[in-house]
Enzyme design. Structure first.
Site, PDB file in Angstrom:
ATOM      1  CB  CYS A 188      -2.801   3.815  -5.519  1.00  0.00           C
ATOM      2  SG  CYS A 188      -4.031   2.941  -4.506  1.00  0.00           S
ATOM      3  CB  CYS A 200      -0.898  -0.015   1.237  1.00  0.00           C
ATOM      4  SG  CYS A 200      -1.917   1.467   1.462  1.00  0.00           S
TER       5      CYS A 200
END
Length: 267
Positions: free
Chosen positions: A184, A72
């Site tokens: 992302c 992440c």
């Protein structure tokens, strides 16, 4: 057999997990996600760091991994140093936007970074750009809804292409743009749609393969002693702080077991 814990706020880390499975097929995987806290982009920094540390520590205690992958970008930029400090001796691999390979491959010297608003505005990303893309024009776009759209796409197989196009549209205001970094881990999940709605062809780069290679290097390090006894390894596991309605279908699409609610994290 070793166990790898892959952590994300939601489903985005599945793009990294897929690369790990491809490169390291003989490993047990635990996928842990803080779905009750998703999305991370709206959290105040201090509260977010505290939450990530708490959830990751609970997952480590439960899963006893040999290696942790923070799959992440937002969690890595916010709390990677704190997680490593909390768990000395345990290898913790973070997610770094692919600025360096983007700069190496761009012919126009104009690259875009499509990320969450928090990552797009982070000093961490700016430092990467200064180190690896000095002299380049770097377009940083914070996409407020693309992570949620990617989750919807993985869970249902459907998404509004115009909504996806709107998230990426600011990148294409510069006609010289030739390379886009997906900043992302959710975004590779919706890459087919991004490619379809883009007004022109560009090169799309993400960090999944590089993270998998780094994970393999860590696992092969002679100093890494097994943290899990063989009889305790078991198979793949999926643990979430909340099991959302689209999760069972999403994990089934990735050939992973039914997600379980992680009761050991009390938030």
């Amino acid at each position: 057999m070793r166990r790898i814990l892959v952590f994300d706020s939601g489903l985005g880390g599945l793009s990294v997990l897929a690369e790990i499975r491809r490169l390291i097929p003989d490993v047990a995987l635990s996928y842990g996600c803080d779905s009750a806290g998703f999305p991370y982009g709206d959290w105040p920094k201090d509260a977010l760091v505290q939450r990530i540390r708490q959830v990751v520590s609970g997952l480590i205690a439960s899963e006893r991994p040999d290696v942790v992958v923070i799959a992440c970008n937002t969690a890595s930029t916010a709390a990677l140093a704190e997680i490593r400090q909390d768990h000395p001796g345990l290898p913790v691999i973070g997610t770094v936007p692919a600025i360096k390979p983007a700069a190496a491959s761009s012919l126009s010297r104009v690259i875009g970074v499509l990320a969450t608003p928090g990552t797009a505005a982070s000093p961490y990303l700016e430092d990467l750009c200064q180190r690896f893309a000095a002299g380049f024009r770097v377009l940083k776009v914070g996409a407020p809804h693309l992570a949620e759209l990617a989750e919807q796409f993985l869970g249902t197989g459907q998404v509004d292409p115009q909504a996806v196009a709107a998230e990426a549209a600011p990148l294409f205001a510069d006609p010289a743009l030739d390379t886009v970094v997906l900043g992302c881990t959710h975004y590779p999940l919706v890459l087919p749609v991004l490619q379809e709605v883009a007004p022109r062809a560009v090169r799309w780069l993400d960090s999944g393969e590089a993270i998998a290679r780094q994970t393999l290097r860590v696992l092969e390090a002679p100093r890494l002693a097994p943290a899990v006894e063989p009889e305790d390894v078991g198979g793949h596991r999926v643990i979430c702080t909340a099991v959302l309605p689209h999760y069972p279908a999403a994990f089934a699409r990735m050939d992973l077991p039914e997600p379980q609610k992680f009761e050991r994290v009390h938030l």
